[in-house]
Design an enzyme around this catalytic site. Structure first.
Site, PDB file in Angstrom:
ATOM      1  N   ASP B 355       0.419  -1.555   0.035  1.00  0.00           N
ATOM      2  CA  ASP B 355      -0.280   0.160   0.064  1.00  0.00           C
ATOM      3  C   ASP B 355       1.295   1.489   0.294  1.00  0.00           C
ATOM      4  OD1 ASP B 355      -2.310   1.441   0.076  1.00  0.00           O
ATOM      5  OD2 ASP B 355      -1.694   1.582   2.096  1.00  0.00           O
ATOM      6  N   GLU B 392       2.291  -0.772  -4.993  1.00  0.00           N
ATOM      7  CA  GLU B 392       0.335   0.653  -5.535  1.00  0.00           C
ATOM      8  C   GLU B 392       1.851   1.588  -5.047  1.00  0.00           C
ATOM      9  OE1 GLU B 392      -3.205   2.393  -4.145  1.00  0.00           O
ATOM     10  OE2 GLU B 392      -1.875   2.138  -2.160  1.00  0.00           O
TER      11      GLU B 392
END
Lengths: 113, 714
Positions: B355, B392
């Site tokens: 993330d 990401e």
């Protein structure tokens, strides 16, 4: 809380009846008591109908006994699992390792084949 | 010669008593708490602490049963280690109390009034049952426990499916089976997900990507639903409390402390079904927030080590959540690496999706590094050598690295540009034919020099509209999140097909179904790694909410009633996935280049328009066809058919001239999204030959997939 153990022999099967809780405080002693019943050529049947709770350490103890039995080319059958014990064993994958029967009669039928 | 008996260790004996407990100097490695013969070994790092105590609780007790101060002789370097004997590990909770300076300007925020959770805790209690009201005054809310990592894996290992062959399915452990319609015995748990493995197998995915499963606090959300007044949860869990511990509230057996075994069993059974497990991991920030947040662990052990701080000692906020983990500090690098190694070696995890991964390449002062040591280390680590690493590749402070993430030939990326381009093209925006073509070819503009599997292609993900909502809403509808619809993204590139929200119009509904199929069709025939959001295959809706992070209810949960209600879309998705698995030409590692590299007489990829071999790249064009030559599959190593994909994003139908095939071959129809079920979808391998060999009439807003192979004789 303790766990009580009694045993008897039925043909070539040793039946061990447990009562109480199998947790971290009782499982060490229980393992030492159970392992001598694991012997070549004799099947071990553990009746858990008097057991209300089996903790993580308790499940590990049962699996160690089962593994020891496998090494000696024999088996462990568990009978009389309460709904909760069965659920916990199922969710954590322990159930996959054991032979399970509902009760002693079903197990006798199986071993008597 | 074999040795049977277990030999005792010579260090299995205490040397002194502290606080009534028999202890000896411990072993600094490994960090955390580990059972050793006769006791438990505890080890914790703090560079700036002036005193450290081990705090012991009986399970669930409000007050500690003992506090054992580490004597100076029990410290090596900045690591405190002690073995404590005669502990009942199963009924024990432990923490640390660190004393030291409180001087934010130098980065120190010690607070000896707090019991701190062990950063290396592998089992954490306190949030054992999801959503249960805790004692908010607990002196120690997230309690470290001792875990025996002796799971019986048999012969299981991470599966090692080649990245380019993956079809990823992004799902949420709780949301997947929590809905009353799931029919599983333990809804919302690891065990529940395990019961749904047959569904995943039928769908055909070979990888599940789980939203965060590291222990977090679902109750750390202060907001309520303005309409109902109900408490909103932190449902997604992007706010890690403990990085080595699986979320207890996701385990049916969490109340017995058996979440580790339950989760490992899930992984083992997924592997047995040929499905890999990728974890969504959040190393960019922790649940401790900023100056005003709770002191849980890191802040009280070594604030200046674990967090990026300004020269004034304030928290940098590149994550948008209050703090930023100091990922390229040598100690934190070691922490992240140990954590990932742990999950791979003890949980057999196949990959990680990071993330806000752009934060992982920032230096301690926040500067992006060209060669971030953490990323290099992860790329080359022996344990992680075949682990999928997915970034990401952006953060919340404007660092956007899609296509430019430092990758060391190992990292893949969530391709945000793919998502936006497919959405805009299918919506009918002009000027996107060339852009779409680039995305379907594996985005060589972004990933040239890397393999096509560097691109994780997706149209939808947990963050944003579901596929159904993407074709049902022009605007987000997040009122239930308690922020007056201000939260959530506004760049959705969505089109409601004529009516906002649920529609009674058959025309609108048909168009929506077709648009969903069009996007799935593009996704599953593109070069790269497709990722599907769970539920999109059955048209799951969040009623226009594009930021479901706090919606722990039927808005987010997978409604299993949809499996029947939207059986047509499900079957379409299943067959598309099967089609991808059946056609290696779609999963070639190298980017196609548009030339014939194997002497087949066809380029590996070719582009077409209304006329064969005449693509229309102009601004007003909304039609494109692409052909993959099967002789080029996997670099020419395996044989495959030709595949033609024709896409019409125009509101009028078009006659497509099809490219000619070698003598004896013909085009066969696999799927046409404009035809009503059961027409327009063949079984893979049983496609029928087209009546008209050279042209195809494609309806408005539609996609056709054809297979070019030998004409069946007789």
């Amino acid at each position: 809380m303790t766990v009580k153990l009694s045993s008897r022999t039925e043909g070539d099967t040793t039946v061990v009846v447990l009562e109480g809780e199998i947790n971290s405080t009782t499982s060490g002693g229980l393992q030492a008591q159970l392992l001598p019943f694991v012997g070549e050529g004799s099947r071990l049947l553990i009746d858990l109908s008097g057991v209300s709770y089996v903790s993580s350490a308790g499940l590990r103890t049962l699996l160690i006994v089962h593994r020891r039995a496998q090494q000696l080319r024999t088996g462990v059958i568990l009978v009389g699992l309460s709904e909760e014990v069965r659920f916990v064993m199922s969710a954590t994958g322990f159930l996959d390792f054991f032979e399970i029967e509902d009760d002693l009669d079903a197990a006798r039928e199986r071993t008597g084949r | 010669m074999t040795v049977q008996e277990t030999r005792e260790r010579v260090d299995a004996f205490p040397t002194r008593r502290i606080g009534g407990y028999r202890v000896r100097a411990g072993r600094p490695f490994p960090y955390g708490a580990h059972p050793v013969p006769g006791g438990v070994n505890f080890s914790v790092y703090s560079d700036r602490a002036t005193a450290m105590r081990l705090v012991l609780f009986e399970k669930g007790a409000p007050r500690p049963v003992a506090e054992l101060e580490f004597p100076p002789e029990f410290r090596i370097g900045s690591v405190y280690a002690m073995t404590v004997f005669d502990l009942d590990a199963e009924n024990l909770e432990y923490g640390f109390r660190a004393d030291g300076p409180f001087d934010p300007r130098t980065g120190d925020r010690f607070d000896a009034g707090k019991v701190l959770s062990d950063p290396y805790a592998r089992l954490v209690s306190g949030r054992d049952v999801w959503g249960r009201e805790p004692d908010w005054d607990d002196v120690y809310p997230y309690r470290a426990n001792v875990l025996e990592d002796d799971f019986d894996w048999g012969d299981d290992t991470p599966l090692g499916i080649p990245t380019e062959d993956l079809v990823i399915y992004e799902t949420h452990v709780r949301g997947f089976t929590r809905h009353p319609s799931s029919g599983v015995s333990a809804p919302g748990t690891y065990a529940g997900l395990r019961e749904k493995i047959p569904y995943l197998k039928d769908l055909g995915v070979n990888c599940v990507e789980l939203l965060p499963v590291f222990e977090f606090d679902e109750l750390d959300n202060p907001r309520t639903d303005p309409a109902t007044g109900e408490r909103l949860h932190n449902y997604w869990g992007y706010n890690t409390v403990s990085f080595f511990a699986p979320k207890a509230g996701y385990a049916a057996t969490g109340r017995f402390g058996m979440q580790a075994d339950e989760f490992k069993t899930l992984v083992r059974e997924l592997h047995r079904a040929g499905i890999e497990v990728v974890l969504d991991v959040v190393f960019n920030h922790t649940a401790e927030g900023n100056e005003d947040g709770p002191t849980i662990s890191f802040r009280g052990l070594d604030n200046a080590t674990y967090y990026m701080l300004t020269p004034q000692g304030e928290y940098y906020n590149f994550s948008g959540t209050g703090n930023t983990v100091n990922c390229n500090h040598p100690v934190v690098r070691d922490f992240v690496l140990s954590c990932l190694r742990y999950w791979v070696s003890e949980y057999h995890i196949d990959g990680f999706r990071f993330d806000l991964a752009a934060i992982l390449d920032r230096a301690p002062d926040g500067t992006p590094l060209p060669n971030p040591p953490l990323l290099e280390q992860l790329a080359h680590d022996p344990i992680l050598r075949h682990t999928k690493l997915i970034a990401e590749a952006w953060d919340a402070a404007g660092l956007y690295q899609v296509g430019a993430f430092p990758n060391y030939g190992r990292w893949s990326e969530w391709n945000g540009k793919y998502r936006d381009s497919v959405r805009r093209f299918i919506k009918g925006e002009p000027g996107l034919v060339g852009e779409l073509a680039t995305r379907m070819a594996g985005s060589p503009d972004l990933y040239g020099g890397r393999t096509a599997s560097a691109s994780v292609n997706f149209v939808t993900a947990h963050d944003g509209f579901t596929l159904n909502d993407l074709v049902s809403y022009n605007d987000k509808h997040n009122e239930a999140n308690g922020e007056d619809n201000r939260d959530g993204g506004n760049d959705n590139h969505s089109w409601n097909c004529g009516e906002e929200g649920p529609s009674a119009s058959a025309h609108v509904r048909d168009l929506r179904t077709r648009q969903m199929k069009n996007m799935l069709g593009i996704l599953l025939t593109s070069q790269g790694v497709p990722m599907i959001l769970a539920g999109d295959e059955v048209g799951r809706t969040q009623l226009g909410n594009n930021n479901g992070y706090c919606q722990d209810n039927e808005l987010s949960w997978f409604d299993w009633g949809l499996v029947e209600a939207n059986a047509e879309l499900l079957e379409f998705t299943q067959r598309l996935i099967a089609f991808r698995h059946a056609h290696p030409v779609l999963r070639t590692v190298d980017h196609p280049v548009g030339s014939d590299r194997v002497g087949s007489g066809f380029p590996d990829i070719s582009w077409h328009g209304v006329g064969a071999w005449r693509p229309d790249w102009s601004a007003h064009s909304r039609v494109v066809g692409l052909m993959r030559c099967g002789r080029h599959a996997k670099g020419g190593a395996v044989a495959d058919d030709h595949v033609y994909i024709g896409i019409n994003a125009h509101w009028e139908s078009h006659d497509l001239e099809l490219p000619g095939l070698p003598e004896g071959q013909a085009w066969h129809l696999f799927a046409d999204t404009s035809l009503a079920a059961p027409h327009g979808l063949a079984e893979v391998g049983a496609e029928s030959e087209l009546h008209h060999p050279g042209r195809y009439h494609l309806g408005p807003h539609a996609l056709v997939i054809l297979v070019g192979r030998d004409r069946r004789t007789g």
